[in-house]
Design an enzyme around this catalytic site. Structure first.
Site, PDB file in Angstrom:
ATOM      1  CB  SER A   1     -15.587 -21.968   2.856  1.00 46.73           C
ATOM      2  OG  SER A   1     -14.640 -21.330   2.118  1.00 46.73           O
ATOM      3  CE  LYS A   2     -22.440 -22.528  -1.369  1.00 46.69           C
ATOM      4  NZ  LYS A   2     -23.289 -22.713  -2.550  1.00 46.69           N
ATOM      5  NE  ARG A   3     -12.270 -17.983   0.590  1.00 46.55           N
ATOM      6  CZ  ARG A   3     -11.293 -18.438   1.219  1.00 46.55           C
ATOM      7  NH1 ARG A   3      -9.972 -18.479   0.116  1.00 46.55           N
ATOM      8  NH2 ARG A   3     -11.268 -18.536   2.212  1.00 46.55           N
ATOM      9  CG  HIS A   4     -11.675 -23.406   0.852  1.00 48.90           C
ATOM     10  ND1 HIS A   4     -12.214 -23.178   1.817  1.00 48.90           N
ATOM     11  CD2 HIS A   4     -10.385 -22.885   0.752  1.00 48.90           C
ATOM     12  CE1 HIS A   4     -11.317 -22.253   2.656  1.00 48.90           C
ATOM     13  NE2 HIS A   4     -10.166 -22.202   1.882  1.00 48.90           N
ATOM     14  N   GLY A   5     -14.512 -24.768  -2.778  1.00 49.62           N
ATOM     15  CA  GLY A   5     -15.052 -26.029  -3.363  1.00 49.62           C
ATOM     16  C   GLY A   5     -16.133 -26.655  -2.592  1.00 49.62           C
TER      17      GLY A   5
END
Ligand code: GLU
Length: 466
Positions: A241-245
């Protein structure tokens, strides 16, 4: 060498080039370029409602930044529609496809009955074997004739042989009633016509492969070598996800990761060559092979990315870094540096690049070159410029007037001066950093003095002492 290898990257232009797409492009690029083959680019813009020219541009920009050059023109899948239609008709001629006159209501009724009887709801049309003489004068779609029984085996170089029961295949539509071709047909025709020999793509396309195979078989075409690669996960093993990159490739450019480091890191996401973590493009091109692709999902790890990028910055050529810095500032929408500032940075690069993980870090380390007099000390550095320190700096300055401007001499002078003051050089370093760079964290004082030269060094010390 295997010069007849042809790979392709076939993104759908519905958004930016995300990190998984960039990796797919890279794998195909490495595979082709490492074998003297061709790497083609096809924009899969058949879905007119979701495809945008902006997304196509973002994909092209992302690939350009990553240095993934393709052969020949960019192919628009939409432009090939007449050829897709032609192949659907060829399948019809061969008896591998048929005209289906079923109405939406009839198909719904088929599904409902199937559901009620606990059968598969995959559509098998009653028109499969209908004689042309029984065809009504009504709208129709063209469907592929799914195999009656048996199994389909997808020979995948990553997943191994994947066997699918043919009962899981439907009489898939090839041409809609308005005559437009479906995506699944377009992919097969384009790959065939483009001479694609190897398809490396995400394993979310594995199910499509079985359906696409019906078209290959119907036309009697060779199936390309398929390699369905596991998707990228976050460092917690969950879907990226975005949080993961899960950002666009260009967001990494804007964050200041060097393209060479990004290529190296993306290559390592799901592929390995022994224990090698850090490698050059030349090595990646030499080493990359399908054998090294792992079957389990790769995990995106920012720390590793930074570590690898840092090593690429340290290993890069100074002039190349200078260009990369200028390109980074432009991409990030930051003010450009003057030629004089860039010249200074290039000259100082030897003492900047050792520990910078990103390009903005490199610029921050080079602040002493970029800044001009009077040097403004930031809050941390300013603490080192109290009255006592300023007095020391003003006493030191005359000692630097006539000495030869070389590392050894400067070390002797500063150490000697510290000893005379009954202190250690370390105590002088804070005020010197503050005076020369306006920062508390800088390259070594000697490196700064050497890069700045005598005149500028003395001027900055005098400014700070005043
Ligand atoms: N257009 C597809 C995608 O962006 C790729 C299709 C393929 O590689 O066959 O996921």
């Amino acid at each position: 060498m295997c010069a007849d290898v042809v790979t392709r990257f076939a993104p759908s232009p519905t958004g930016f080039l995300h990190i998984g797409g960039a990796r797919t492009a890279l794998f195909n690029w490495l595979y082709a370029r490492g074998r003297g083959g061709k790497f083609l680019l096809r924009i899969e813009d058949t879905d007119r409602a979701r495809s945008t020219p902006e997304a196509t541009q973002a994909i092209l920009d992302g690939m350009a930044w990553l240095g993934l050059d393709h052969d020949g023109d960019v192919i628009s899948q939409h432009d090939m529609a007449p050829r897709h239609i032609e192949v659907a008709h060829a399948l019809l001629e061969k008896g591998a496809a048929f005209k289906c006159f079923a109405t939406q209501e009839e198909i719904e009724a088929f599904r409902e009955a199937a559901r009620a009887e606990g059968r598969s709801t995959l559509y098998r049309s009653p028109w499969r074997d209908a004689d042309a003489s029984s065809h009504p004068d009504a709208p129709f779609v063209i469907r592929i004739k799914a195999p009656d029984a048996g199994k389909t085996v997808i020979r995948d170089t990553v997943q191994g042989d994947v066997t699918i029961d043919n009962a899981q295949l439907d009489d898939m539509i090839l041409l809609r009633s308005d005559g437009s071709p479906v995506y699944m047909l377009a992919v097969v025709v384009d790959d065939h016509d483009m001479g694609v020999t190897h398809v490396i793509r995400g394993d979310d396309h594995l199910n499509n492969a079985a359906r696409q195979m019906m078209i290959y078989h119907g036309m009697g075409w060779d199936v390309p070598v398929w390699s369905h690669i596991p998707l990228i996960h976050g460092d917690d093993g969950k879907k990226l996800s975005k949080r993961h990159g899960a950002l666009g490739a260009q967001e990494y450019q804007v964050m200041g990761y060097p393209a060479a480091g990004m290529r190296n890191y993306l290559a390592r996401l799901g592929w390995s060559h022994g224990d090698d973590e850090f490698f050059s493009d030349a090595q990646a091109l030499e080493w990359f092979d399908i054998d090294g692709i792992r079957k389990s999902p790769a995990q995106f790890d920012f720390k590793k990315l930074e570590n690898i990028c840092g090593q690429h910055i340290a290993a890069a050529n100074d002039a190349a870094l200078r260009h990369e810095l200028a390109a980074y500032l432009e991409a990030a929408g930051k003010p450009a540096l003057s030629d004089a500032q860039l010249n200074g940075l290039e000259k100082a690069m030897y003492c900047l690049k050792e520990r910078a993980k990103t390009l903005p870090e490199l610029i921050e380390k080079g602040h002493f070159v970029v800044a001009s007099r009077p040097i403004e000390a930031d809050e941390k550095a300013a603490k080192h410029l109290d009255t006592v320190s300023r007095g020391i700096l003003s006493e030191l300055t005359p000692h630097l007037q006539d000495v030869s401007w070389e590392r050894e001499t400067l070390e002797e002078v500063l150490n000697g001066f510290a000893a005379a003051k009954d202190t250690k050089f370390g105590k002088l370093a804070g005020p010197l950093r503050a005076a020369l760079a306006g920062r508390a964290a800088t390259p070594s004082v000697f490196d700064m003095m050497l890069v700045l030269g005598r005149e500028e060094t003395i001027a900055r010390l005098t400014d700070a002492a005043a």
